[in-house]
Write a protein that holds these residues in place. Structure first.
Motif, PDB file in Angstrom:
ATOM      1  N   ALA B 261      -3.069   0.885   7.402  1.00  0.00           N
ATOM      2  CA  ALA B 261      -3.161  -0.451   6.808  1.00  0.00           C
ATOM      3  C   ALA B 261      -3.827  -0.368   5.443  1.00  0.00           C
ATOM      4  N   PHE B 262      -4.917   0.406   5.389  1.00  0.00           N
ATOM      5  CA  PHE B 262      -5.682   0.533   4.152  1.00  0.00           C
ATOM      6  C   PHE B 262      -4.843   1.216   3.069  1.00  0.00           C
ATOM      7  N   MET B 263      -4.176   2.330   3.444  1.00  0.00           N
ATOM      8  CA  MET B 263      -3.391   3.082   2.457  1.00  0.00           C
ATOM      9  C   MET B 263      -2.249   2.250   1.911  1.00  0.00           C
ATOM     10  N   SER B 264      -1.718   1.346   2.756  1.00  0.00           N
ATOM     11  CA  SER B 264      -0.559   0.592   2.305  1.00  0.00           C
ATOM     12  C   SER B 264      -0.947  -0.490   1.313  1.00  0.00           C
ATOM     13  N   VAL B 265      -2.223  -0.872   1.253  1.00  0.00           N
ATOM     14  CA  VAL B 265      -2.595  -1.902   0.289  1.00  0.00           C
ATOM     15  C   VAL B 265      -3.470  -1.372  -0.851  1.00  0.00           C
ATOM     16  N   GLY B 266      -4.551  -0.640  -0.504  1.00  0.00           N
ATOM     17  CA  GLY B 266      -5.530  -0.251  -1.518  1.00  0.00           C
ATOM     18  C   GLY B 266      -4.997   0.753  -2.523  1.00  0.00           C
ATOM     19  N   PRO B 267      -4.755   2.013  -2.083  1.00  0.00           N
ATOM     20  CA  PRO B 267      -4.294   3.021  -3.038  1.00  0.00           C
ATOM     21  C   PRO B 267      -3.001   2.622  -3.745  1.00  0.00           C
ATOM     22  N   LYS B 268      -2.175   1.830  -3.081  1.00  0.00           N
ATOM     23  CA  LYS B 268      -0.951   1.376  -3.739  1.00  0.00           C
ATOM     24  C   LYS B 268      -1.287   0.476  -4.929  1.00  0.00           C
TER      25      LYS B 268
END
Lengths: 267, 519
Positions: B261-268
């Motif tokens: 969930a985090f990777m799909s919003v933050g780093p993107k």
């Protein structure tokens, strides 16, 4: 000047040949040694360019630390020589080199077409010195993001630690000064990256998860699986450990097996 | 002797590398840093039962940083550079900081019930998430390729580690290793692009790069084009744009669900911040070239993401492809920027990217939060596990339906407005065909989003599955889901405040471009 060029050519050819050798050797140890040789050649090229600090770092960090790490990993994992290059999968062995050649052609084309060559090298181009001054003006101003909207093209802002004045004080001193002034911010962030890498390595390589197992239930039913921490299933170490476990279980079925095993392994 | 005095003179006249003002400008970053280090230290001393309480510390840290960012934003950002041009405190960086901090808070809310159940170390998870957020904040606020690079690396390395945290699960190790190997390769390409850019322009500072391109007439130089292409490839990997998306499904599927969930919003979002900074602030002269590339990548990304998502049976994998598709929608806004010279239109394009990134944080995090809930109760992330959710957890099912409708882009939700702004910017700026492709893709995406809603409400829960339902702690997740639903609804029916923020956030980039082009 000619001598310099001859030295450079010899070093460049040696570096390229040993780099090619590195990727085509079957035995990984040979590859690693050729890699060291490539790094030494690169370090010598840095020396020719007058970058003695980079040359030292190249040998200390790359040829020293990193390749030794490679060799250690190979020794611990008992890496055997891999398959010959041409026995790899079709895509890797046939299509890969073609793509690499296309990319090489592209880069060469760009090198010859771009203004590098036309102006006799960008770095000595007067227009570029101006660019460096502009860069310095941006760097050392704490004013608005764009301090130099001045139409005459004159540089605005202090001279600061511009590259020009420091050329006399030697490459190493210049590098140190830049690192701790201009590049202080990324330098500090790089230390955070190291911290994170250390924390991550410890968490991932830690032997057991039991200390963290949930407050709600024990470790999950998923099983041990292929954990990065344990020995590879089927490897000599894993078989040895299983046998040890069995022995211990036969001797003393009640005791916590992990603890004792660890004690015995230590001996 | 004269050498010594000269040296001393040099030292005394050298400008200090930073001042108190600089520290004030990085206050939000400092708060997150202190919080992250505190978590690392406290985690060592706390008994394992009280470690989940570190979540409160994390939330407190993020909220404090959010307050600091918001007050800097509210009282007028200084719009100045710090640390020799490495760091820029302007409305753009503040807007992205708000996005990152919100995603940090939400991920802390959804993490504990998943991680505790599976024995994933919770203290380290919070700490590494916080470092990751810090890296993103640095990317959003950087004015120099060096700072962008270290920020992106800080974030990426945190992502590699977090992906591999579920050590009992072989999929986690596999996903982590694939992500790591492909990731360092992409980083190498990114740095290669940066070196070309530096070699051609003589600087790593973004503003100085655009100045140098103008003065030396480098806009059509093939060397610079190569540098730009390589950097787009590197950032394309970080935002999961097709064809650099190959790591995404495996990494998301293997990673613990909160991490996915985090990777799909933050780093993107951080990848987009870097793209905007580099392309608009550093390479505005090359806009005609990169705009076409971004447009083509956007079409590929939207289409592949949506079409492949249809075939997925695992909701987690489906959300991975859906996140690829949303990357495509956001890229439409970026492509739209380049086709116009009117500042208002340019602002429309950039602010559509910003507002979409913000809305996307909420709706995607919401879908993942409910996936975590279902995984905790049912054990699996498959579409079948959502059978009859409407009967055994009506509130959660309603929230899921709401998030999915928002991801599809149905009117009363924030997702609709995000798509509306992006596509409107595209049409206004002469990319009508791109907007049409985007709308068609939204229609395709309705198929797989609505299929889950159908499953939740019309498929009965089988008796044997009902017997296997596990208990789970829901406090934090429920709080997170409620916040998310309110935010999506507010952004959908009352978007003006957020839109004004986004417009402010887009301004600095346009200001810089106009000022450097000498008008």
């Amino acid at each position: 000047m000619v001598l310099e060029q001859i030295i450079f050519l010899v070093l460049a050819v040696l570096a390229t040949v040993s780099a090619l050798g590195m990727i085509s050797m079957k035995d990984p140890v040979h590859s690693a040694l050729l890699l060291v040789f490539t790094f030494f050649n690169l370090a010598a090229i840095y020396l020719v360019l007058g970058a003695e600090f980079l040359a030292a770092i190249q040998i200390l960090v790359y040829a020293g630390a990193i390749v030794v790490l490679f060799l250690f990993v190979m020794m611990l994992l008992q890496v055997r020589p891999g398959p010959s290059f041409y026995k790899l999968r079709f895509f890797q062995s046939r299509v890969g080199p073609v793509i690499a050649l296309v990319f090489l052609a592209e880069v060469l084309l760009v090198v010859f077409a771009s203004s590098f060559m036309l102006n006799g090298g960008r770095i000595t181009n007067p227009a570029n010195t101006q660019a460096a001054q502009v860069a310095a003006a941006v760097r050392y101003s704490t004013e608005a993001v764009v301090p130099f909207t001045d139409a005459n093209g004159n540089t605005v802002g202090g001279t600061g630690l511009g590259l020009k004045e420091n050329v006399t004080s030697g490459h190493t001193a210049l590098l140190g000064k830049e690192l701790y002034s201009t590049f202080l911010f990324p330098f500090e962030i790089a230390s955070l990256i190291l911290l994170i890498a250390a924390i991550g390595a410890i968490v991932i390589a830690r032997r057991s998860l039991e200390h963290d197992a949930g407050d709600e239930r024990g470790p999950t039913e998923v099983g041990r699986g292929l954990s990065l921490a344990g020995p590879m299933p089927g490897s000599p170490q894993a078989i040895e450990m299983e046998e040890l476990d069995k022995e211990l279980a036969a001797k003393n079925p009640k005791a916590g097996r992990g603890e004792e095993r660890r004690l015995i392994m230590k001996k | 002797m004269s050498f010594l005095t000269n040296t001393l003179l040099q030292i005394s006249t050298a400008k200090p590398s930073f001042s108190g003002d600089d520290l004030y400008r990085i206050l939000p970053e400092l708060i997150v840093l202190v919080m992250a280090v505190l978590i690392v230290i406290l985690d060592l001393f706390l008994p394992k039962r009280s470690r989940p309480a570190l979540g409160y510390l994390a939330i407190a840290g993020y909220v404090a940083a959010l307050v600091a960012t918001a007050s800097l934003f509210y009282y007028g950002n200084p719009n100045k550079t710090s640390f020799s041009g490495m760091f820029i405190r302007d409305d753009f960086s503040s807007f992205f900081e708000i996005i990152f901090l919100i995603s940090g808070i939400l991920v802390v809310l959804v993490t504990p019930s998943y991680s505790l159940k599976r024995g994933i170390p919770i203290g380290e998870t919070y700490a590494i998430q916080a470092f990751s957020v810090l890296g993103m904040m640095i990317v959003g606020a950087s004015g120099d390729l060096m700072a962008i690079f270290v920020g992106i690396e800080l974030t990426s390395i945190c992502s590699y580690i977090l992906t591999g945290f579920a050590r009992n699960d072989p999929g986690s190790a596999e996903g982590s290793l694939k992500y790591f190997l492909l990731g360092i390769f992409a980083t190498a390409i990114l740095v290669y692009g940066m070196t070309w850019t530096f070699g051609m322009t003589g600087s790593t500072n973004l503003v100085a790069i655009s100045q140098s391109i103008q003065r030396n007439g480098l806009a059509t130089d093939p060397g610079l084009t190569l540098g730009m292409l390589l950097m787009v490839v590197g950032f394309g990997f970080k935002i999961a744009a097709v064809p650099f998306h190959l790591w995404t499904p495996d990494a998301y599927e293997g990673a613990p669900t909160p991490v996915a969930a985090f990777m799909s919003v933050g780093p993107k979002a951080a990848g987009f911040a870097a793209l905007l900074r580099v392309l608009i602030q550093g390479l505005p002269e090359l806009a005609a070239q990169w705009s076409v590339i971004i447009a083509v990548l956007a079409v590929l990304t939207m289409t592949l993401g949506n079409v492949v998502a249809i075939a997925q049976t695992s909701v987690k994998r489906m959300l991975a492809y859906s996140s690829i598709a949303h990357t495509g929608y956001i890229m439409v806004g970026l492509a739209a920027y380049a086709n116009t010279s009117s500042p208002e239109r340019q602002n429309d394009a950039i602010s559509s990217v910003l507002i979409y990134s913000l809305i996307y944080v909420f709706m995607n995090m919401g879908a993942f939060a409910i996936l975590i809930y279902v995984q905790n109760r049912q054990g699996g992330p498959d579409v079948d596990d959502f059978d009859g959710l409407g009967t055994w957890a009506p509130g959660i099912a309603l929230a899921m339906a709401f998030c999915l409708l928002s991801l599809t882009g149905i009117p009363p939700t924030g997702g609709f407005l995000g798509k509306f702004y992006v596509f409107r910017a595209a049409i206004d700026n002469g990319y009508t065909w791109l907007a049409i492709v985007g709308v068609l893709n939204s229609a395709v995406s309705a198929f797989f989003y609505l299929r889950i809603i159908y499953t939740m409400y019309f498929n009965p829960l089988k008796d044997e599955a009902r017997a296997k339902l596990q208990p789970t702690k829901t406090g934090f997740i429920t709080a997170g889901v409620v916040v998310i639903c309110i935010a999506i609804l507010l952004l959908g029916i009352f978007p003006d405040p957020a839109l004004n923020l986004a417009r402010d956030g887009a301004n600095p980039l346009i200001y810089v471009v106009r000022a450097t082009s000498g008008s």
